[in-house]
Design a protein around this motif. Structure first.
Motif, mmCIF file in Angstrom:
data_model
loop_
_atom_site.group_PDB
_atom_site.id
_atom_site.type_symbol
_atom_site.label_atom_id
_atom_site.label_comp_id
_atom_site.label_asym_id
_atom_site.label_seq_id
_atom_site.Cartn_x
_atom_site.Cartn_y
_atom_site.Cartn_z
ATOM 1 N N THR A 134 48.025 50.909 27.889
ATOM 2 C CA THR A 134 47.362 51.756 28.876
ATOM 3 C C THR A 134 48.097 53.092 28.980
ATOM 4 O O THR A 134 49.320 53.134 29.074
ATOM 5 N N ALA A 163 37.882 53.758 29.061
ATOM 6 C CA ALA A 163 38.611 54.949 28.647
ATOM 7 C C ALA A 163 37.985 56.149 29.333
ATOM 8 O O ALA A 163 36.886 56.066 29.885
ATOM 9 N N LEU A 219 40.964 56.107 35.619
ATOM 10 C CA LEU A 219 39.965 56.674 34.719
ATOM 11 C C LEU A 219 39.106 57.711 35.435
ATOM 12 O O LEU A 219 38.751 58.740 34.861
ATOM 13 N N VAL A 240 39.454 47.694 22.254
ATOM 14 C CA VAL A 240 39.975 48.998 21.839
ATOM 15 C C VAL A 240 40.611 48.903 20.455
ATOM 16 O O VAL A 240 40.378 49.760 19.586
ATOM 17 N N ASP A 298 35.651 58.916 23.292
ATOM 18 C CA ASP A 298 35.258 58.600 24.675
ATOM 19 C C ASP A 298 33.889 57.937 24.701
ATOM 20 O O ASP A 298 33.685 56.894 25.339
ATOM 21 N N GLN A 306 42.497 58.881 28.006
ATOM 22 C CA GLN A 306 43.228 57.780 28.631
ATOM 23 C C GLN A 306 42.570 56.457 28.285
ATOM 24 O O GLN A 306 41.341 56.318 28.383
ATOM 25 N N LEU A 307 43.375 55.501 27.876
ATOM 26 C CA LEU A 307 42.915 54.132 27.669
ATOM 27 C C LEU A 307 43.325 53.279 28.862
ATOM 28 O O LEU A 307 44.384 53.491 29.453
ATOM 29 N N HIS A 308 42.482 52.312 29.206
ATOM 30 C CA HIS A 308 42.787 51.345 30.268
ATOM 31 C C HIS A 308 42.627 49.965 29.644
ATOM 32 O O HIS A 308 41.509 49.500 29.410
ATOM 33 N N THR A 309 43.753 49.297 29.354
ATOM 34 C CA THR A 309 43.736 48.042 28.601
ATOM 35 C C THR A 309 44.449 46.919 29.354
ATOM 36 O O THR A 309 45.069 46.049 28.753
#
Length: 469
Positions: free
Chosen positions: A100, A160, A337, A124, A150, A112-115
């Motif tokens: 993340t 993301a 995000l 992802v 995106d 930005q990634l949110h994992t």
């Protein structure tokens, strides 16, 4: 924007009695945390609105008014409750997956990634075609243009956000859709007879009357915004039953922090028996709080109109990321995000003069939206008490973020010092639980006759039966 003006906006938008605003005291001024945004005003106003709504419901019950006060430093501690959480005096708990975060793309943009959920991480990695880890992910992202990545991740149902300037965000159709909405909505959706609160409220161990004693809340939410709403209702005395699906992921520290004051049960809505159980619970509920994407629960028969028919007089509360209308209404999102997509992270970066985007010093959109949801629920309960009806309350992180951005900026706000756990020792308390000794931030709103508190320690998911006490 001062805390007082922000509170007045909330109270006026909800159509509440302006005289009640004389019963609140706010103290403190921005910046209370390192940020160019007026996060303290947002925290103080939304928490004060929640406290005032609880005091007003208590007045309906008892005929007595009481004063409410909020200190900004306490409100900001509440807005960072997950950061200050400790178990058995241990270190800070891990809230984020290592992948993340922010990454630079081929065309010099940032994404930005949110994992934090395993299936989002795996998705992802599949799209990027790389191994797990920040370095492999960073190398793969350098082969993508930002906007293309995106959109690709969004189309795959992954989490993301391209880092946009405020102007870039304002030009998007989703931002235009949000601009057409108020900060929150409280709408009557059905007819039902008035339901005045119990005139002789149940007394708890401290011998205190509780504003929401006897109010039953089903909390179908996870992570921060929705659970904060349920937690706020719990610390004013509601019987809050959290419902989790057996297959749904969670973040362990947030289960603990936001589970205080609640019971927790597991119900599987993928089968008929689970749906039947939830229908039975909803039939005995006063508030149905949910944070699924718009339309997701309606597809299973638990939308606001269905619930209003099942339980006339229900207060249905919907929490989502990007709003209930517009092309992004179905897009998965989280606080960070929304900050990235809407220009907040870009603005904080520009003010700091650094290369990498920068988030707010707390999950302000999550917490503020949660308190607004709890506020809306209590306002709707008060309306139900006087005029009857079923009600639908709608809030979103993006609407809250837009409101924060309207407050104006503090040119030197990032020069404010950060606040450590040691500096808020008077804002926290410990309780023994099945997780160990939990140190957590206490409610920030101070009601002179009915202090807010957590009557139950946090419990593991599924610790209780799916029934009302």
């Amino acid at each position: 924007m001062t805390p007082e003006l922000a509170l007045k906006h909330i109270w006026t938008l909800a159509g509440c009695d302006p005289v009640v605003l004389h019963s609140v005291s706010l103290s403190g001024a921005d910046p209370g945390l390192p940020s160019v945004y007026r996060v303290g005003s947002l925290a103080s106003a939304t928490i004060a609105a929640t406290g005032l709504a609880a005091a007003e419901y208590w007045r309906l019950r008892t005929g007595r008014r009481q004063h409410v006060s909020v200190q900004m430093r306490r409100a900001l501690a509440a807005f960072r409750s997950e950061r200050y959480l400790r178990i058995d005096d241990g270190p800070p708990l891990v809230l984020r997956d290592p992948v993340t975060g922010f990454y630079e793309t081929r065309d010099g943009r940032w994404i930005q990634l949110h994992t934090n959920f395993a299936h989002h991480l795996q998705g992802v990695l599949r799209v990027l075609g790389c191994e797990n880890g920040r370095e492999p992910v960073a190398a793969a992202i350098r082969n993508w243009d930002g906007a293309a990545l995106d959109q690709t991740l969004a189309d795959e149902g992954l989490c993301a956000a391209l880092i946009r300037t405020p102007d870039e965000w304002a030009a998007l159709e989703q931002a235009k859709a949000i601009a057409g909405l108020p900060l929150f909505e409280i709408e009557r959706i059905g007819d039902a007879p008035p339901e005045p609160p119990e005139s002789s409220p149940r007394r708890l161990d401290a011998g205190l009357e509780r504003p929401l004693a006897g109010v039953r809340v089903l909390d179908l939410s996870r992570i921060i915004a929705g659970p904060v709403a349920g937690r706020a209702l719990a610390h004013h005395g509601a019987d809050v039953l959290t419902i989790n699906g057996p297959h749904l992921p969670n973040i362990a520290p947030l289960v603990i922090d936001n589970g205080r004051g609640k019971r927790s049960a597991v119900v599987d809505l993928r089968d008929a028996a689970g749906c039947g159980t939830l229908r039975g619970l909803a039939g005995g509920a006063d508030v149905f709080l949910q944070a699924y994407r718009p339309g997701a629960l309606a597809a299973r028969g638990f939308g606001p109109d269905e619930l209003a028919r099942l339980r006339p007089g229900i207060v249905y509360v919907s929490v989502c990321a990007y709003g209930h209308t517009g092309p992004w209404s179905q897009r998965r999102g989280f606080d960070s995000l929304v900050q990235s997509a809407s220009g907040i992270a870009w603005t904080e970066r520009a003010a700091a003069g650094c290369a990498e985007p920068r988030h707010l010093p707390c999950q302000a959109l999550d917490h503020a939206t949660g308190y607004l949801a709890a506020f809306g629920a209590m306002v709707a309960l008060a309306r139900r008490a006087s005029e009857g009806g079923s009600w639908h309350v709608r809030v979103s992180l993006a609407q809250t973020g837009r409101w924060l951005q309207s407050f104006g900026l503090l040119s030197e706000g990032q020069q404010a010092p950060d606040v450590s756990l040691d500096e808020i020792g008077d804002c926290v308390a410990s309780v023994q639980s099945e997780f160990g000794r939990v140190l957590g931030v206490q409610p920030a709103e101070e009601l002179e006759e009915t202090p807010a508190f957590y009557a139950l320690p946090p419990a593991r998911i599924g610790a209780h039966e799916a029934r009302w006490t």
